[in-house]
Every structure is written in C-alpha cells, then in structure tokens.
Design a protein around this motif. Sequence first.
Motif, PDB file in Angstrom:
ATOM      1  N   ASN A 263       0.833  -1.202   0.000  1.00 22.73           N
ATOM      2  CA  ASN A 263       0.000   0.000   0.000  1.00 22.73           C
ATOM      3  C   ASN A 263       0.864   1.247   0.000  1.00 22.73           C
ATOM      4  O   ASN A 263       2.015   1.241   0.478  1.00 22.73           O
ATOM      5  CB  ASN A 263      -0.920   0.013   1.220  1.00 22.73           C
ATOM      6  CG  ASN A 263      -2.058  -0.998   1.119  1.00 22.73           C
ATOM      7  OD1 ASN A 263      -2.869  -1.099   2.012  1.00 22.73           O
ATOM      8  ND2 ASN A 263      -2.119  -1.764   0.033  1.00 22.73           N
ATOM      9  N   GLU A 320      -4.162  -2.118  -4.780  1.00 26.65           N
ATOM     10  CA  GLU A 320      -4.464  -1.714  -3.398  1.00 26.65           C
ATOM     11  C   GLU A 320      -5.935  -1.411  -3.211  1.00 26.65           C
ATOM     12  O   GLU A 320      -6.574  -0.807  -4.062  1.00 26.65           O
ATOM     13  CB  GLU A 320      -3.640  -0.467  -3.048  1.00 26.65           C
ATOM     14  CG  GLU A 320      -3.992   0.123  -1.685  1.00 26.65           C
ATOM     15  CD  GLU A 320      -3.190   1.378  -1.362  1.00 26.65           C
ATOM     16  OE1 GLU A 320      -3.539   2.060  -0.382  1.00 26.65           O
ATOM     17  OE2 GLU A 320      -2.222   1.674  -2.103  1.00 26.65           O
ATOM     18  N   ARG A 321      -6.460  -1.854  -2.077  1.00 26.22           N
ATOM     19  CA  ARG A 321      -7.780  -1.412  -1.612  1.00 26.22           C
ATOM     20  C   ARG A 321      -7.655  -1.226  -0.111  1.00 26.22           C
ATOM     21  O   ARG A 321      -7.629  -2.209   0.649  1.00 26.22           O
ATOM     22  CB  ARG A 321      -8.874  -2.413  -1.953  1.00 26.22           C
ATOM     23  CG  ARG A 321     -10.267  -1.952  -1.505  1.00 26.22           C
ATOM     24  CD  ARG A 321     -11.328  -2.978  -1.866  1.00 26.22           C
ATOM     25  NE  ARG A 321     -12.610  -2.675  -1.274  1.00 26.22           N
ATOM     26  CZ  ARG A 321     -13.549  -1.900  -1.805  1.00 26.22           C
ATOM     27  NH1 ARG A 321     -13.322  -1.321  -2.968  1.00 26.22           N
ATOM     28  NH2 ARG A 321     -14.694  -1.695  -1.197  1.00 26.22           N
ATOM     29  N   TYR A 356     -11.536   7.648   3.751  1.00 28.51           N
ATOM     30  CA  TYR A 356     -10.887   7.666   2.445  1.00 28.51           C
ATOM     31  C   TYR A 356     -10.708   6.219   1.995  1.00 28.51           C
ATOM     32  O   TYR A 356     -10.014   5.444   2.651  1.00 28.51           O
ATOM     33  CB  TYR A 356      -9.512   8.336   2.520  1.00 28.51           C
ATOM     34  CG  TYR A 356      -9.548   9.806   2.871  1.00 28.51           C
ATOM     35  CD1 TYR A 356      -9.464  10.769   1.876  1.00 28.51           C
ATOM     36  CD2 TYR A 356      -9.655  10.217   4.191  1.00 28.51           C
ATOM     37  CE1 TYR A 356      -9.481  12.120   2.195  1.00 28.51           C
ATOM     38  CE2 TYR A 356      -9.674  11.559   4.519  1.00 28.51           C
ATOM     39  CZ  TYR A 356      -9.594  12.508   3.525  1.00 28.51           C
ATOM     40  OH  TYR A 356      -9.619  13.849   3.834  1.00 28.51           O
ATOM     41  N   ARG A 357     -11.351   5.867   0.874  1.00 25.02           N
ATOM     42  CA  ARG A 357     -11.161   4.533   0.314  1.00 25.02           C
ATOM     43  C   ARG A 357     -10.278   4.635  -0.921  1.00 25.02           C
ATOM     44  O   ARG A 357     -10.635   5.283  -1.903  1.00 25.02           O
ATOM     45  CB  ARG A 357     -12.511   3.894  -0.048  1.00 25.02           C
ATOM     46  CG  ARG A 357     -12.424   2.387  -0.336  1.00 25.02           C
ATOM     47  CD  ARG A 357     -12.150   2.077  -1.784  1.00 25.02           C
ATOM     48  NE  ARG A 357     -13.277   2.466  -2.625  1.00 25.02           N
ATOM     49  CZ  ARG A 357     -13.155   3.165  -3.741  1.00 25.02           C
ATOM     50  NH1 ARG A 357     -11.960   3.560  -4.164  1.00 25.02           N
ATOM     51  NH2 ARG A 357     -14.215   3.499  -4.461  1.00 25.02           N
ATOM     52  N   THR A 358      -9.104   4.030  -0.841  1.00 21.61           N
ATOM     53  CA  THR A 358      -8.155   4.064  -1.945  1.00 21.61           C
ATOM     54  C   THR A 358      -8.206   2.758  -2.723  1.00 21.61           C
ATOM     55  O   THR A 358      -8.116   1.680  -2.131  1.00 21.61           O
ATOM     56  CB  THR A 358      -6.719   4.285  -1.431  1.00 21.61           C
ATOM     57  OG1 THR A 358      -6.656   5.546  -0.756  1.00 21.61           O
ATOM     58  CG2 THR A 358      -5.724   4.272  -2.572  1.00 21.61           C
ATOM     59  N   ASP A 360      -6.116   1.685  -5.947  1.00 20.14           N
ATOM     60  CA  ASP A 360      -5.113   1.898  -6.991  1.00 20.14           C
ATOM     61  C   ASP A 360      -4.821   0.546  -7.635  1.00 20.14           C
ATOM     62  O   ASP A 360      -4.131  -0.302  -7.056  1.00 20.14           O
ATOM     63  CB  ASP A 360      -3.843   2.501  -6.404  1.00 20.14           C
ATOM     64  CG  ASP A 360      -4.058   3.938  -5.919  1.00 20.14           C
ATOM     65  OD1 ASP A 360      -5.087   4.527  -6.292  1.00 20.14           O
ATOM     66  OD2 ASP A 360      -3.201   4.454  -5.174  1.00 20.14           O
ATOM     67  N   GLU A 407      -6.148   5.037 -10.648  1.00 21.19           N
ATOM     68  CA  GLU A 407      -6.101   5.612  -9.297  1.00 21.19           C
ATOM     69  C   GLU A 407      -7.487   6.129  -8.958  1.00 21.19           C
ATOM     70  O   GLU A 407      -7.979   7.065  -9.590  1.00 21.19           O
ATOM     71  CB  GLU A 407      -5.075   6.739  -9.225  1.00 21.19           C
ATOM     72  CG  GLU A 407      -3.631   6.279  -9.379  1.00 21.19           C
ATOM     73  CD  GLU A 407      -2.650   7.428  -9.223  1.00 21.19           C
ATOM     74  OE1 GLU A 407      -3.104   8.577  -9.031  1.00 21.19           O
ATOM     75  OE2 GLU A 407      -1.433   7.187  -9.282  1.00 21.19           O
ATOM     76  N   ASN A 408      -8.123   5.504  -7.953  1.00 18.74           N
ATOM     77  CA  ASN A 408      -9.483   5.869  -7.592  1.00 18.74           C
ATOM     78  C   ASN A 408      -9.538   6.164  -6.097  1.00 18.74           C
ATOM     79  O   ASN A 408      -9.215   5.305  -5.273  1.00 18.74           O
ATOM     80  CB  ASN A 408     -10.450   4.729  -7.943  1.00 18.74           C
ATOM     81  CG  ASN A 408     -11.904   5.098  -7.682  1.00 18.74           C
ATOM     82  OD1 ASN A 408     -12.399   4.956  -6.579  1.00 18.74           O
ATOM     83  ND2 ASN A 408     -12.585   5.566  -8.727  1.00 18.74           N
ATOM     84  N   LEU A 409      -9.917   7.379  -5.751  1.00 16.49           N
ATOM     85  CA  LEU A 409     -10.025   7.796  -4.349  1.00 16.49           C
ATOM     86  C   LEU A 409     -11.444   8.254  -4.089  1.00 16.49           C
ATOM     87  O   LEU A 409     -11.919   9.220  -4.686  1.00 16.49           O
ATOM     88  CB  LEU A 409      -9.039   8.918  -4.045  1.00 16.49           C
ATOM     89  CG  LEU A 409      -9.111   9.499  -2.622  1.00 16.49           C
ATOM     90  CD1 LEU A 409      -8.741   8.439  -1.589  1.00 16.49           C
ATOM     91  CD2 LEU A 409      -8.205  10.726  -2.488  1.00 16.49           C
ATOM     92  N   THR A 448     -15.203  11.901  -5.453  1.00 14.74           N
ATOM     93  CA  THR A 448     -14.505  10.724  -5.968  1.00 14.74           C
ATOM     94  C   THR A 448     -13.661  11.158  -7.161  1.00 14.74           C
ATOM     95  O   THR A 448     -14.165  11.789  -8.096  1.00 14.74           O
ATOM     96  CB  THR A 448     -15.490   9.630  -6.403  1.00 14.74           C
ATOM     97  OG1 THR A 448     -16.272   9.222  -5.283  1.00 14.74           O
ATOM     98  CG2 THR A 448     -14.735   8.423  -6.956  1.00 14.74           C
ATOM     99  N   HIS A 619     -16.044   3.070  -8.830  1.00 11.39           N
ATOM    100  CA  HIS A 619     -14.634   3.019  -9.216  1.00 11.39           C
ATOM    101  C   HIS A 619     -14.560   2.670 -10.692  1.00 11.39           C
ATOM    102  O   HIS A 619     -15.577   2.697 -11.398  1.00 11.39           O
ATOM    103  CB  HIS A 619     -13.819   2.064  -8.339  1.00 11.39           C
ATOM    104  CG  HIS A 619     -14.345   0.672  -8.254  1.00 11.39           C
ATOM    105  ND1 HIS A 619     -14.191  -0.256  -9.258  1.00 11.39           N
ATOM    106  CD2 HIS A 619     -15.032   0.048  -7.270  1.00 11.39           C
ATOM    107  CE1 HIS A 619     -14.744  -1.393  -8.895  1.00 11.39           C
ATOM    108  NE2 HIS A 619     -15.266  -1.236  -7.698  1.00 11.39           N
TER     109      HIS A 619
END
Length: 852
Positions: A263, A320-321, A356-358, A360, A407-409, A448, A619
């Motif tokens: 991560n 990554e999640r 915050y949900r990451t 990538d 890349e999604n935030l 988002t 996402h």
Amino acid sequence: MQQAFIGLITWRGWTPIPFTFILFWIGHTTLQAQTVQKISGRVVDRETGDPLEYVSIAIYNLPDSVLLTGVVTDEKGLFSLPSPDQNEVYLIAQFIGYDPFISDAFSGSSSLDFSEIRLGVNAAVLAEVQVTGKQIISLHRLDKQIFKADQFGNARGGSATDVLRNLPSISVNAEGEITVRGASGFVLMINGKPVQSAPATMLNQIAANAIEDIEIITTPSARYDPDGKAGIINIKTRRGALDGFFFMANLQLGLPSIEPYDNGESAKRYNGDITLNYKRDQWDISVGLDYKKDDISGRRVGYVNTYLDQILTEFPSNGERSFDRENYSGRASVIFSPNSSHSIGAGIYAGKRTQYRTADILYKNQQRTRLFTSDFQNPEYYWDQYQTHGEVFRGGEVVDQLDYFNENLRVRRGDFFLGSLDYTLNFQDSSDLKISALYERTILGGPTDNLNLAYPNILDTLQLQFNDNDNPLDGFRFQMDHTRRFNSMQWVSGYQFRFLKHPGDFIYLDRDLVSGQWIVNPEFTNRIALRRSIHSVYSQLEGSLNRISFTAGLRMEYFDRQVGLEVPDTTYILDQLNLFPSFNIQYEAGEHLRLKGGYSRRIERTTTFTLTPFPEREHSETLEQGDAELRPEFVDLAELGVVHTWGDQSVFATLYWRNTENVINRVNTIYNDTILNRIYTNAGQARALGMELGATLYPASWWRISLGGNGYKYRIKGNLFGEPVHTTSTQYSINVNNAFSISPSLSAQLSLNYLSERITAQGRDSRFYNPALSIRKTFMDKKMALSLQWINIDLGLLDSNEQRITTVRSNFFTTTNYIYEVDIITLGISYQLNQPSKKMKLLKSEFGDKEF
C-alpha cells in the motif's frame, strides 16, 4: 411537473390517525376511572439502588401459606397486582442471587404501597462468584436475549462491532456488513432509542469499553419501531456512579502492520475515549468524548469478462484497496428529577466522520471477436481458463488490448449535530407518560477522483473524472407513550411522528485532455430530493398468568414518501397504510426449562442512496444506481425456542422462519464492455428457515466456552430484469469463544468467527473467518487494566480476513477477492474510578448514519 403515483392505500388526509389514537386514549381513560384495591411497590438492589427486573412477587395467605396471586417486576422494578380480598396475607419478593424479602402480615382486602423494597446479594452466591470468577454472560427474556459485553475480552479496546462478532446469531463479513440470522437489515438502538444507521458505521464508532449489555430482539413487539427485517439490536451503555462521581478512560495503540500489502501509506491505528458522570440528588450529568483513527490495509484481486455485440472482453486486475478512517465526537446529557413524579432530560451529540477509500489498481484489458453466440462458452469457463493458465483467453482474433493503471479515491464525510428532549411523568397509580423529541442536522457528501494512466508509462493520462455530491439531511422525531398497570397486566399505547428531508446535488465532470477544461457529464449529473413522513399509533398488552408470560400488540402506520428529480422533472409518490401485529409468549415448563414463541411483522425502508435512479461512479469498473420506485421490504418473522439451564451452564435452541416480500437485491448489469452497473431492485420473494443454537459451558472452573451457531436454508424466487431467478442454498455461521481465568488478575480469550459460503441472487460469496487472541492484566484493585489483542490471526498459514465475491449471468462474469489486513496487534490501557451502577443516556444518531 409530472407525478408518478405508486401505492397500496392512498390516504392524503390525516383523519384516520387521530381518530384511531383517540380510541386508544379513551380505553386508557376508562381504565384509569376504575377504582381497584391493589398492592404495589418497587424493587431495587440494596447496594446500588438499581431497579431489578423480573423479580418474583408472590402473595400468600395466612395461616396456611397458600399462594394467592403473583407477578414479576418490570424494567423499572415496579410491580402492581390486585389485592386478594383475604383477611391476612404476606408478600415474598425473591430473585436469583439475592436474599428474599418477606413482609409482615397485612390486610389483603385493602390497598398497600410498599414503596421501595431493597434486596441484598446473597452472601453464599457472592462468595461463589468471588472464588470461581463465574458470571452470567447471557440472559433469555420473553422477547429478547441479553449478553454481557464485558465477558468478551477479545473486544476490549475495540468497537461495538467487535463485541457483536461473539454473539450466536450474528456474523460480520469482509466488507463489515453485519447480519442477524443471515439478514442484514435491522434496527440499531442505543439505550432504547432507535437510530436510522448503517450498523457498520455507527457500531464502529461506539467503544466496546462503554457497553454494558447487548440485547438481541428477534421478534420485536408493537411498542418498537417496525423497521428492520432482522429485528432489533439494542446497545446499553455503561453506567455511572449511583451517587457521586464516575470516571472511565481508555487508550489503545496499534503496532505497525506486519504485512504492508504494497500500500502507498502504512495503516495508523490509535483511539481513546473518556466518560464522565456526576450524580447528586436530583441531577444526573454525563459527558463523553472519543477519538478513533482506524486504518485498514489491503488488496483486491479481480477478474471480469463481458460478452457484448459478439465481442468477448476480459480485464483481470490487481492492486491496493485500503481505508483511512477517522472519527471524533462529543456527547453530553443532563437529567433533572425534582421528585419521583417528574424527570426532564436533554442531550446533544456532535462530531465528524471521514473515510478515504483508496483503490489503486492495474488493469489488463483484452477484447476478442469471431466468438459468435453459438461459440460463446459459459462466462465462468473463461475464468476457469484464466485460473488454469494464468492468462486471458487466446481464441478468436484480438480487437483491442490495453494495460492501464487506475487511481481511484473515494472520500466520504459526515458532519453532524443532534439534540433531544425527554420528559417523564409518573402517576400515583403506577402509570406513566413519556414524551420525547429529537432533531438531527447532518451534512453528508464527498468527492470521488477517477484517474486512468497508461502502463507502464504512468506519466501519460488516459482519462480523468471527478464527481462530488452534497447531501444535507434534516430529521425530526416526536414520540408519546403511556403505560397503565392494572392487576397483573400492563397496557402500553403511544403515538409517533417521524419526518425526513434529504436533498442531494450530484455533479459529474470529465476532463478534456486537449483543452484542459472540465465538462459536465449530463448522464450522471442531477438533483434528488427525498421527503418522508410517518405517523403511527400502537397499543400493546403485557402480563403474566401463573407460568405464562406474554405480550400482544398492534401497530398501525401511515407513511408518505416523495422522491423528486430535477431531470426529468418528476416526483414519485408512495403512500401506504400498514398494520404490524406482534406477540411473544413464554412458558416456564420447570425450574430450569423455558419454552418461547413469537411473531412480528416488519418493514425494511429504502434509503436515499437506494432510491437515486441515476448512476454514480464507484470506481473504474463499477457504477452504483438506485430506483426511485423501489418498494420497501415487508417481512414476517416467527420463532419457537427452548432454554435449559443447569448450575452455571446453559443451552438454547431457536427454530425461526422469515418471509420477505419485495426483497431488495443489488444486482449487476452490463453498462458497457468494461463497466458493470450495480442496481438496487425488488427481486421478488425470499424465505429463510433456520435454527439458532447457543451454549455456555464450564469444562473447568477456570475455563468457559461460549458456543454459538446459526444455520438456515435460504430461497429467492422472482425476476431480475426479465430473467427468472430461483436460487436455494444452505448457509451457516459459527462463533466460539474460550475464556481462561489464569489468576484473579490475569485472563485470556481465544475466539473464532466463521461464516460459510453464501449463495446470492446472482452468484456466491465465499467463506470468511477470523481467529483472535486477547490477554488482560488488572491492577489497583481492578481499577486499571492493560490488554493485548491479536486479531485476524493468520501467520501466513491461513486465509483469515479474506473473502471472494462472485457474480455471474449469461453475458458476464465477475469475481473479486478482497484481502484485508491480518495479524493486527494492539496494546490498550484503561482506568476506571468508582464502580458503575446507572445507565448513562448518551444521544445517538436517528437519521444520518444510515445514509453515511
């Protein structure tokens, strides 16, 4: 403006509701007009002054000691029963673990108020508890199961969710979804007050150290809100000092992650909470502050294929999640009781929540053609090939191929403020009137960001999107309840009004990579406004007769739901008048054997999120979309159970049946070749037939085993977007908790929570399990304690805290393995001044948390 009407019964006026309520009130007034000779009083603990519920009150004749009549005390320790019309009688009040109270002789033909009866703990029982360390960890009442939270050491320093994992009928999956007997919809109550909350959100905010009891009410009576298809979970907070000052503080620090999961940032975990309570004479003041930083590392490994226009698209993914979560809040309550007849309370609750949900993730997309319908295999076939060969399908001709990094935030925020007022009036005839009101203001929303980069040259931007939403929520609740006691019965009636206003502005922007301008995407940009009002009245009779205890009641509710859209300019209206009957019965078959039965009709309401009819980008590969005409679920719950106790040990078994009409499922459809759209829709009817088992056993004086299991057969029958659905599956969950008393000041617990594979409307969820170990050492006469927790035990040997979610239809297949952090170790310290004895009433959210 156009209006679309959907409803069963449409009553635009309010005449039926007040009329029905007047009928109930007339009944009460008639009862109050009757003059009955009675014997009454209140039973409390001699040391703490706490009211004692379910104390046996018996009236005997003199001189032959024949039992004439009897009753049990209510939750306030109150009792009232008619005078037996005998010359001389006496009263005995007794409860397990206490010395009995035996009154002097008195006339049985006139009224007598015993005022307050104080029971002292039996010395022999107290000595046994001090020697063996055994405590009651669960109680079975007429309409609920009660579990003592402090018996689960593996949850200390954690949250309410960590306590719930240990209970027989409850399971928690990888996404934090909590289910009761396999159903996810239930009402959460805090100290008896309902909260319209997403359980994972609210329960993760409540410190386990602040919880006294957890009540599981599987067939709620008419006095409770009918919301929640799985019943009710009531969290009772710890108690303050009986008279004086009470202080409790807890700190917890998480050690660095053992496995970083590649991560971008390391997880941080630390939290603390402080509780203060002061009680003197007529005043009772409580204050609570808490802060929690609770990050979770993890990864997701996925695979999707779609078949659209004779083109097979496959896109495996890996990346990554993780979650960065931060909560802090403050609560305060004041109760003023000038005398025994009046009590006034006020409370506030305010704070902030941020998550915050990451995600990538690296995607490897490939499209192939010349796969005509006759050549197209079952979508799962290509997943099997991918698993076997480690690469996508090689048949046909390649049309397109692209590797890209996404890349999604996703940020979710919630600022909230709540205020409440409560008033209780106790009449001299042992009846009472309660009036309460609550207001909530919550600001929900969060952006988002979705960025697609070329791979391996991540300096090349392929796509950039941004969406945001602003959702202010206003909720109001007013309730009035009246309780009238007569003979060995209790009649409770009430009126309730709830109102919710929840608008939402959604904006979706695409970046023009040539001009650098943001362009509004009209397909995903819109405005929604939800307004919902609920009027309800109820009446319920409670009582006991010899060995039988029962409750029976009826709740009538009228609700009006309006969902307004800006594009197109349309309002969807749903009006319904519904009845919610309920009853519970318990039979004392012997000193150690009880038989129980119950029925309750429930409703699972829709949230603004599930009603939003336009897509929202979750996402890179997923959209989320609701349905403005989504109907609420209606549920029938029925159960039969048996409880057997012997010594310190007990077992119970409950057979239950649950029928759900208009069952809501989140289902996947193809939006385009690389994006699936998750839509909430009514799928038809669902039924569950199951058995819940539980036991508390002591193989040795220093070893306690708490076992819980739930197994059920689940069936869904209906229609999903024109395709018939008929799935049947058998599912089960097991919770095991071993508690070891190593010494009077040192204890340890080893637990396991296991959830079996679950069949869904479109696929399956894999099994999920989590072992945990905790060690606790107390000091300073148990005022201070140090603890060590090791949760999600894995050691590289297991697949703990990992779950695969799979969905399949005729033209697509998707499977995602969520791999969340294991071998988490935390250290905690707690301090408590003065022993607890009175429940503190700290306010909780009524509306906003469910939308958060």
